[in-house]
Design an enzyme around this catalytic site. Sequence first.
Site, PDB file in Angstrom:
ATOM      1  N   TYR A  28      29.754  36.550  54.874  1.00  0.00           N
ATOM      2  CA  TYR A  28      29.360  37.958  54.927  1.00  0.00           C
ATOM      3  C   TYR A  28      29.764  38.771  55.901  1.00  0.00           C
ATOM      4  O   TYR A  28      28.965  39.863  56.154  1.00  0.00           O
ATOM      5  CB  TYR A  28      27.734  37.830  54.792  1.00  0.00           C
ATOM      6  N   HIS A 105      29.369  42.903  45.816  1.00  0.00           N
ATOM      7  CA  HIS A 105      29.111  41.583  46.418  1.00  0.00           C
ATOM      8  C   HIS A 105      30.182  41.484  47.627  1.00  0.00           C
ATOM      9  O   HIS A 105      31.407  41.587  47.477  1.00  0.00           O
ATOM     10  CB  HIS A 105      28.955  40.257  45.498  1.00  0.00           C
TER      11      HIS A 105
END
Length: 152
Positions: A28, A105
């Site tokens: 991330y 995402h």
Amino acid sequence: MTAATRNRVAVMHGVNFDVLERRDAGLYGGRPLSALEHQIEGWARAARLEPIFFQTNHEGSFVEYLHRLPDIADGSVINAGAWTHYSRAIADALGVAGLPAVEVHLSDVESREDWRKVSVFDGLVVRKISGKGAEGYREALEVLARELGVSA
Ligand code: DQA
């Protein structure tokens, strides 16, 4: 921009994005959400889009924001986090909003656990972008700009 211009984009993050900097940096990016939003804001303005940002850890709040969406935005970029994979309530609310939406995402959900390959937004979004990190948001904004007829 004229009054008729449709260029307002809601950039919506769901559960666990308030602690983005504490999550797996390899997946991330290791940055706080505020830094990601700052970058997205620059890309949006360059594409002549007006971004507004929203994050919550509460599913009902996400749903209620989607209910209000037609009053405050013309399209959305949505990263609903884990809700993506099971929240039919959020999918239904996105249908109620009825605006063009792009699903993003940061990580490549297609190459992770099987349950992450499932998205409740299938058939509801203009595009699903995954595994491109922050760049995925730039692409999402470009898709939305085209969809809304906004040119830089
Ligand atoms: C995510 C992927 C989801 O599977 C996960 O639950 C997240 C983040 C992503 O941006 O890669 O919270 O949406």
